[in-house]
Design an enzyme around this catalytic site. Structure first.
Site, mmCIF file in Angstrom:
data_model
loop_
_atom_site.group_PDB
_atom_site.id
_atom_site.type_symbol
_atom_site.label_atom_id
_atom_site.label_comp_id
_atom_site.label_asym_id
_atom_site.label_seq_id
_atom_site.Cartn_x
_atom_site.Cartn_y
_atom_site.Cartn_z
ATOM 1 N N SER A 1 0.894 -1.257 0.075
ATOM 2 C CA SER A 1 -0.018 -0.053 0.074
ATOM 3 C C SER A 1 0.864 1.335 0.035
ATOM 4 O O SER A 1 1.685 1.402 0.735
ATOM 5 C CB SER A 1 -0.777 0.126 1.183
ATOM 6 O OG SER A 1 -1.444 1.185 1.474
ATOM 7 N N LYS A 2 0.548 2.320 -0.719
ATOM 8 C CA LYS A 2 1.286 3.499 -0.783
ATOM 9 C C LYS A 2 1.062 4.357 0.360
ATOM 10 O O LYS A 2 1.979 5.262 0.720
ATOM 11 C CB LYS A 2 0.737 4.368 -2.077
ATOM 12 C CG LYS A 2 -0.512 4.713 -2.017
ATOM 13 C CD LYS A 2 -0.930 5.591 -3.300
ATOM 14 C CE LYS A 2 -2.285 5.816 -3.369
ATOM 15 N NZ LYS A 2 -2.854 6.582 -4.528
ATOM 16 N N ARG A 3 0.163 3.935 1.284
ATOM 17 C CA ARG A 3 -0.028 4.736 2.427
ATOM 18 C C ARG A 3 0.897 4.211 3.340
ATOM 19 O O ARG A 3 1.118 4.738 4.621
ATOM 20 C CB ARG A 3 -1.664 4.499 2.820
ATOM 21 C CG ARG A 3 -2.658 5.276 1.965
ATOM 22 C CD ARG A 3 -4.045 5.162 2.252
ATOM 23 N NE ARG A 3 -4.749 5.960 1.391
ATOM 24 C CZ ARG A 3 -5.520 5.190 0.432
ATOM 25 N NH1 ARG A 3 -4.952 4.291 -0.218
ATOM 26 N NH2 ARG A 3 -6.196 6.209 -0.257
ATOM 27 N N ARG A 4 1.378 3.117 3.272
ATOM 28 C CA ARG A 4 2.000 2.348 4.456
ATOM 29 C C ARG A 4 3.452 1.747 3.899
ATOM 30 O O ARG A 4 4.291 1.676 4.809
ATOM 31 C CB ARG A 4 1.124 0.865 5.076
ATOM 32 C CG ARG A 4 1.698 0.279 6.123
ATOM 33 C CD ARG A 4 1.039 -0.964 6.220
ATOM 34 N NE ARG A 4 0.733 -1.881 4.924
ATOM 35 C CZ ARG A 4 -0.609 -2.138 4.734
ATOM 36 N NH1 ARG A 4 -1.667 -1.589 5.223
ATOM 37 N NH2 ARG A 4 -0.742 -2.699 3.523
#
Length: 461
Positions: free
Chosen positions: A223-226
């Site tokens: 995930s790009k958020r993580r």
């Protein structure tokens, strides 16, 4: 930024296109204005070029822009409406929730037979067949079947008339002659809907190939958020494009046998989309780093020096540009090349050669400067003041110093290495001393000895 999963999909598409004499189609799906900027398209094209997919190659077609085809998307929706394969719906989310008791159960077909005509605010829904099933021919997953009764009458145009992703993709694929779609498995749930649209528009659906999801060390979807997922970030850190390509090709596929490190040209010939497995692919940064180290060591000396160049200048380099000595770096480069796993490590690897004084890493200092270190520094300074200034002679001198103190060379050289380079690990010590020169070596030994004396005085005081 270009997600590594997108890069993997692109490479697989590219391999199939080049093997078969086909065409790799780049389409920018830019109908969402808030998520589209020209520079982002340039970024995609540059990222593709970095991994060997060049827009001037005969196998490359595009970029096409989905927004340029909006009229065709609208026309296709109206054609389905005229053929009775779509209908208008004025239901709101609140009404649907009130009827079904949940906003997650899908559309209940309330407007199917109401005969509504187009008006502002009415969405256009596809009329999914009531019976039968939609079978997806998938080169990776076989032939998954989806009961039509489980597929809701999905929206193909919003209340403002704008077409949605599903029909826009189908129309674009039709217009661009797409015959094979290779993409991530998260799109598999869209596929029966898209296939129904293909059939309703009187066309034969393409073949599909849905690639395994890429996960992190916790087996969570990348995930790009993580997670760090942008290809550009890895390249900017000093991962070589060839190493990235090699590693990405192996996320779901293997060439067979024990070999993993092999050039793309060979992988391209061996690759078969049918051999891609369905298990989640673990993006192992440690393994990628090991791959990168192999590729760094395989570079010719001049290639290695050129690849390091961005990390030898501002903003990466901490030294005064006037202090950088090209000849010294070229002499140090072969020593560094065997030790680096990421190109950006070169800055810290050679900084001691170009800084006026080394930056002492506190953990390294504490580890190396044990009781007795001052005596080793003192005796090493005395020995090195007169020894011949060649790596072998320097080593012999420090072996003798170690023997005076009952220490093997590994223990004896630790405080000397930290005094000269600031760290407990780095380039071979004796070759580094040769490059530093006698004057700077002796000066740094003196400075370290004085620092130890000051620390001792402070503790005793």
């Amino acid at each position: 930024m270009f997600h590594v999963g997108g890069a993997r999909s692109a490479l697989y598409n590219w391999a199939v296109a080049r093997q078969t004499g086909g065409t790799f189609v780049l389409r920018v799906e830019d109908t969402d204005a808030a998520r589209n900027k020209p520079e982002w398209t340039d970024g995609i094209i540059n990222a593709l070029a970095a991994i060997g997919i060049h827009e001037d190659d005969p196998a490359f077609e595009g970029p096409y822009f989905q927004s340029h085809n909006a009229a065709r998307h609208t026309e296709a929706g109206l054609r389905l409406y005229d053929a009775g394969r779509a209908y208008y719906c004025d239901c709101t989310r609140e009404q649907l929730k009130e009827r079904t008791g949940s906003e997650h159960l899908g559309y209940d077909g309330h407007c199917r037979e109401r005969g509504l005509v187009h008006e502002e605010g009415r969405a256009l829904r596809f009329r999914t067949p009531d019976e039968g099933e939609t079978v997806v021919t998938d080169l990776v997953r076989g032939a998954p079947a989806f009961p039509n009764s489980a597929i809701e009458d999905f929206v193909i145009a919003r209340g403002d008339g704008s077409p949605v992703f599903l029909i826009a993709n189908v129309v674009d694929d039709l217009d661009e002659g797409v015959t094979l779609v290779v993409r991530g498995e998260e799109h598999l749930s869209n596929t029966p809907k898209q296939q129904l649209l293909w059939e309703a528009l009187g066309a034969e659906p393409p073949r599909w190939a849905h690639l395994p999801v890429i996960v992190n060390e916790k087996r969570q979807k990348l995930s790009k958020r993580r997670d760090k997922v942008a290809l550009e970030d890895y390249l900017a850190e000093g991962f070589l494009p060839a190493a990235m390509v090699n590693y990405l090709m192996l996320l779901g596929w293997g060439p067979g046998g024990d070999r993993e490190i092999l050039p793309y040209e060979e992988m391209e010939q061996l690759f078969r989309i049918e051999d891609v497995n369905t298990s989640p692919a673990f993006f192992d940064v440690k393994k990628l780093t090991a791959f990168n180290g192999e590729y760094i060591r395989a570079l010719a000396p001049e290639q290695f020096a050129a690849a390091c160049a961005p990390w030898l200048v501002a903003p990466h380099a901490p030294w005064d540009p006037a202090a950088f000595d090209t000849a010294v770096f070229e002499a140090a480069a072969p020593l560094a090349q065997t030790r680096l796993t990421i190109l950006s490590e070169i800055t810290a690897g050679v900084d001691f050669l170009f800084l006026a004084e080394p930056v002492h890493d506190e953990a390294s200092w504490a580890k190396a400067m044990k009781p007795g270190a001052d005596a080793i520094l003192r005796d090493a300074r005395a020995a090195l003041a007169t020894t011949a200034w060649q790596a072998d002679d320097l080593k012999s001198a420090l072996v003798a110093v170690g023997e005076q103190h009952g220490l093997k060379l590994g223990k004896a050289q630790a405080p000397i290495r930290v005094a000269l380079t600031g760290r407990t690990v780095g380039l071979p010590l004796f070759e580094s001393m040769e490059l530093l020169g006698r004057e700077r070596v002796l000066g740094r030994l003196d400075a370290a000895y004085q620092k130890l004396a000051a620390q001792s005085s402070s503790r005793n005081g």
